[in-house]
Design an enzyme around this catalytic site. Structure first.
Site, PDB file in Angstrom:
ATOM      1  N   GLN A  40      28.915  64.065 -21.818  1.00  0.00           N
ATOM      2  CA  GLN A  40      29.212  63.983 -20.655  1.00  0.00           C
ATOM      3  C   GLN A  40      27.570  65.570 -20.438  1.00  0.00           C
ATOM      4  OE1 GLN A  40      33.393  64.442 -20.774  1.00  0.00           O
ATOM      5  NE2 GLN A  40      32.741  65.870 -18.860  1.00  0.00           N
ATOM      6  N   PHE A  69      36.749  62.180 -19.738  1.00  0.00           N
ATOM      7  CA  PHE A  69      37.688  63.701 -19.107  1.00  0.00           C
ATOM      8  C   PHE A  69      37.351  65.208 -19.282  1.00  0.00           C
ATOM      9  CE2 PHE A  69      40.042  59.276 -19.960  1.00  0.00           C
ATOM     10  CZ  PHE A  69      39.743  58.892 -19.128  1.00  0.00           C
ATOM     11  N   GLU A 129      32.253  66.584 -23.230  1.00  0.00           N
ATOM     12  CA  GLU A 129      30.814  68.400 -22.895  1.00  0.00           C
ATOM     13  C   GLU A 129      30.726  68.728 -24.223  1.00  0.00           C
ATOM     14  OE1 GLU A 129      31.157  71.804 -19.959  1.00  0.00           O
ATOM     15  OE2 GLU A 129      32.424  70.602 -19.780  1.00  0.00           O
ATOM     16  N   ARG A 168      39.181  79.663 -13.947  1.00  0.00           N
ATOM     17  CA  ARG A 168      39.267  78.682 -13.647  1.00  0.00           C
ATOM     18  C   ARG A 168      41.067  78.446 -12.953  1.00  0.00           C
ATOM     19  NH1 ARG A 168      37.556  74.226 -10.340  1.00  0.00           N
ATOM     20  NH2 ARG A 168      35.670  75.055 -10.746  1.00  0.00           N
ATOM     21  N   ARG A 172      40.217  67.569 -17.449  1.00  0.00           N
ATOM     22  CA  ARG A 172      39.834  67.139 -16.115  1.00  0.00           C
ATOM     23  C   ARG A 172      41.193  68.022 -15.556  1.00  0.00           C
ATOM     24  NH1 ARG A 172      40.749  60.980 -14.244  1.00  0.00           N
ATOM     25  NH2 ARG A 172      40.322  60.631 -12.229  1.00  0.00           N
ATOM     26  N   GLU A 199      38.368  65.462 -10.123  1.00  0.00           N
ATOM     27  CA  GLU A 199      39.556  66.445 -10.969  1.00  0.00           C
ATOM     28  C   GLU A 199      41.205  66.483  -9.301  1.00  0.00           C
ATOM     29  OE1 GLU A 199      37.547  69.300 -14.161  1.00  0.00           O
ATOM     30  OE2 GLU A 199      37.197  69.682 -11.995  1.00  0.00           O
TER      31      GLU A 199
END
Length: 788
Positions: A214, A245, A249, A327, A359, A729
């Site tokens: 990703q 997902f 990354e 987050r 995700r 998401e």
């Protein structure tokens, strides 16, 4: 624009390219087997295959490593260790701690890569990788959050603390208060296509790396630093991935770098594709959390104060833990206003895999905690949890500001919830569920829950909020695009096609999107956070409008571009219509540039992490789900009878793709919150490392009735491409209505008198344990109508 950024204001009235059907751009290739993934690419002559030798303890010093048998195995060409890495021995880009590519001196988790075997055939490499003889000096591992808290080690990354108001005073003066602890489990990504990389050496010490990632920019950076090369000597290309997902990354850098190390050393192409067991053992998961909380509230169910500490299992390296934990802290409000709040994250080292993006990126864990204390309040007061939710929704003025001090603008949540409550027939069905539970003497109980979701869209790391594209128009009028987003099955290329086609007024057949490549579009940020279309779609608009301005100036000098129409393959000028391809040919012969780079940076965001305040999100998405379940209280087994969903996607660019994302996100969230349980044994070995031991949802786990709706009336008030909203998401968290319904079914055994304590994932074993707890509490409490 003169500063290189895209024009930010799109009114939303520009029509998206519409044809009779707009399927995923690779749908036909997928179903016919002609879509090329890395493992489908023809292998260049002389390609070698690599496999990784893994540690068999979770923590300790490497006393000796005997690899003679490995090197002597049939077909083996080379065996590489950390000593063979010429540059940085880390799979992390700068600023995210050290994550050794190959262990050096010590082991920090079971399954950590120790050495690389390179052989003529893949199976030869895999067999040889198991022949290494490693002598360890073992140490007691720290395997979970509880052990890490007991050990009291320094955090692996700095946590985030967000405050508003005087929390201690708010709690002290609250008419009611309660405290609790909740565990939220992790999750394996379980992408269809596993981790894979193919590295090809090129002339002048250059490398071309095909990676299922990703974030091609991060792979490029890690490979370059590992080999002591400048970034311009490493090109990374990504055509598509078979799912990601978040698991692709940061983690693909491990496999790409090791393949590149071997290719650079041996001057031959090298492919590295671990099998599923090794993939699951080596790579990080969704972070599991433990949340300690205390909450104050009124007799009417309004929250007055919150104090919460979120403990995240990072694993053996920082990776993306800090951002995930941030987050989570920013989403412990979900849809609710807290007059006074303190939320803090703590990132804990453990001798397990380095957990990573997944995700939702911490949002699901934070929102799950918020829904737990809402239900605690509701059951304590004997109220419908939906009513408690409503009484705490964000509102206007002072009640419209988050605990991190961002105003909640364009708040359509109440309308979304009201509409779903009506279309799902929630009130009548809830009354029916309660009547069923009170009228039955059998073991089957039912539950129903309606849960809202508010989710912030943008990266809190401001520099990541940028997109780029290279757009070329050829002499025949066809358009070619390379952009910084990666296609992992979510349909970003299809939406980019539609955006470009709409800008030029062309049919989709005249536009093509190619592989994402660092030598076409440099300095990419990851395709994650549901931001792929937001960032790169706007970059494509910027590039297209630059070319349109040049064409407009050619046919009508001095006339604003907005007064030149591009539609149906023609350009509308004051003198009449001209074919787009004809005008492009004329532009070429007039020496007008027909290619442009597009760039976009998200406006209106700012975040001060040290102060724990700001506006990290450009906008919010809103959604709600209602689920009904049936539970066998003697076994804990259950079925999801029906789920109704209403999701806000703004002005949808591609409705079918958005519906697919909502359904897929919900099902993945259903797995996370109910069946997908990660389990490490006492030695630190991941026991759930294969489909035989790790349960993702099956087709039979889908709700018997699944109704998915899009809020067709919604249009993003923020300046996004086509006034659309992110969709990848947010639907994951819609699955939290299922644990809410399971909790209600269990609570019915004590006539809903006690708050259920159902940790996630809500496996049948946990549901059964909660049923037993509710029965015991009912028997001990006078006046409570216990189930027979």
């Amino acid at each position: 624009m003169s500063d290189g950024s895209a024009k930010p204001e799109l009114t939303g009235t520009e029509p998206v390219a519409q044809e009779s059907e707009i399927p995923h751009d690779s749908a036909r290739l997928h179903v016919t087997g002609r879509a090329d993934y890395v493992d489908d690419m023809p292998e260049p002559a002389g390609t070698l295959h690599a496999a990784i030798g893994l540690a068999t303890i979770a923590r300790g010093r490497i006393a000796a490593m005997d690899l003679d048998a490995v090197a002597a195995a049939p077909g083996v060409v080379a065996v590489l260790t950390a000593k063979d890495i010429p540059g940085a021995n880390t799979a992390s880009a700068m600023g995210k701690g050290v994550h050794p590519l190959l262990a050096e001196g010590r082991v920090d988790y079971h399954g950590q890569p120790l050495f690389l075997v390179v052989a003529e055939e893949r199976m030869a490499a895999r067999r040889a990788a198991r022949l290494g003889r490693i002598d360890y000096a073992p140490e007691p591992p720290v395997l979970d959050i509880a052990a890490a808290r007991t050990a009291g080690a320094a955090p692996i990354a700095a946590g985030l603390t967000v405050r508003r108001g005087d929390v201690a005073a708010a709690l002290e003066s609250s008419p009611r208060r309660l405290s609790g602890r909740m565990s939220v489990g992790g999750q394996e990504h379980f992408y269809i296509e596993g981790q894979i990389a193919l590295a090809l050496p090129r002339e002048d010490d250059e490398l071309l790396v095909y990676s299922a990632t990703q974030d091609p920019g991060e792979v490029q950076s890690v490979v370059a630093h590992m080999l002591n090369l400048p970034a311009n000597a490493v090109a990374v290309s990504v055509r598509r991935m078979g799912g990601a997902f978040g698991g692709k990354e940061s983690q693909p850098a491990i496999f790409a770098a090791l393949a590149a190390l071997a290719a650079d050393r041996l001057k031959r192409p090298v492919k590295l594709r671990p099998d599923r067991d090794d993939d699951m053992t080596i790579t990080g998961k969704r972070h599991d959390f433990t949340v300690d909380y205390e909450i104050g509230f009124t007799d009417e169910g309004r929250i007055t104060g919150l104090d919460a500490t979120l403990y995240a299992r990072a694993g053996h390296s920082e990776d993306l833990t800090r951002g995930v934990a941030d987050r989570a802290v920013l989403h412990v409000d979900n849809a609710y206003f807290y007059p006074a709040a303190r939320a803090e994250s703590r990132c804990l080292f453990t001798n397990t895999v380095s957990n990573t993006a997944f995700r939702g990126y911490g949002g699901p864990q934070g929102i799950a905690a918020a829904e737990r204390w809402i239900e605690d309040i509701a059951y304590t007061l004997g109220m419908d949890p939906l009513e408690v939710r409503r009484r705490n929704f964000y509102g206007e003025g002072a009640r419209g500001v988050t605990h991190y001090h961002q105003p909640v603008r364009d708040n359509i949540l109440a309308r979304v919830v009201d509409e779903l409550e009506r279309t799902s027939d929630y009130q009548r069905r809830r009354a029916k569920v309660i009547a069923f539970n009170r009228g039955t003497a059998g073991p089957i109980r039912r539950g129903i829950a309606l849960v809202p979701v508010k989710f912030g869209i943008s990266y809190s790391a401001k520099f990541m909020n940028q997109g780029a594209a290279l757009l070329s128009v050829y002499r025949d009028g066809s358009v070619h695009i390379s952009h910084a987003g990666t296609e992992m099955g979510q349909g970003i290329h299809t939406k980019i096609l539609q955006i470009a086609a709409s800008e030029f007024g062309l049919p989709l057949s005249r536009v093509r999107v190619t592989a994402t490549a660092t030598d076409r579009v440099p300095n990419t940020v990851p395709t994650s956070g549901s931001l792929g279309t937001d960032l790169n779609g706007m970059a494509v608009v910027d590039a297209a409008r630059k070319i349109k301005a040049r064409l407009a100036d050619l046919v009508a000098p001095g006339l604003p571009t907005e007064e030149i129409g591009f539609e149906a393959g023609e350009v509308l000028t004051p003198e009449g219509r001209v074919g787009f391809a004809d005008l492009v040919e004329r532009a070429f012969k007039s020496r007008v540039s027909l290619s442009a780079t597009g760039y976009y940076r998200t406006p209106h965001i700012h975040w001060d992490r040290a102060a724990g305040r700001g506006s990290p999100y450009l906008y919010f998405t809103y959604g709600a789900s209602c689920s009904e379940v049936a539970v066998d209280t003697l076994t804990g087994e259950y079925r999801v009878l029906r789920t109704d969903i209403l999701q806000d996607v703004g002005h949808s660019i591609n409705r079918d793709i958005d519906l697919g994302q909502i359904e897929g996100g919900f099902m993945q969230g259903l797995g996370w919150s109910t069946t997908e349980e990660l389990w490490w044994d006492g030695s630190g070995r991941l026991a759930t490392h294969a489909p035989s031991t790790y349960k993702i949802p099956l087709a039979s786990d889908r709700p018997a009735v699944l109704n998915i709706g899009i809020a067709e009336w919604s249009e993003n008030a923020a300046p996004t491409v086509m006034r659309s909203k992110a969709v990848g998401e947010p639907p994951v968290m819609l699955a939290l209505s299922v644990p809410g319904a399971l909790a209600m079914a269990a609570a019915s055994l004590a006539d809903y008198a006690f708050p259920p304590k159902l940790d996630l994932p809500a496996t049948p074993e946990r549901v059964l344990a909660e049923c037993a707890r509710q029965r015991q509490m009912a028997q001990r409490a006078p006046g409570v109508r216990a189930a027979e």
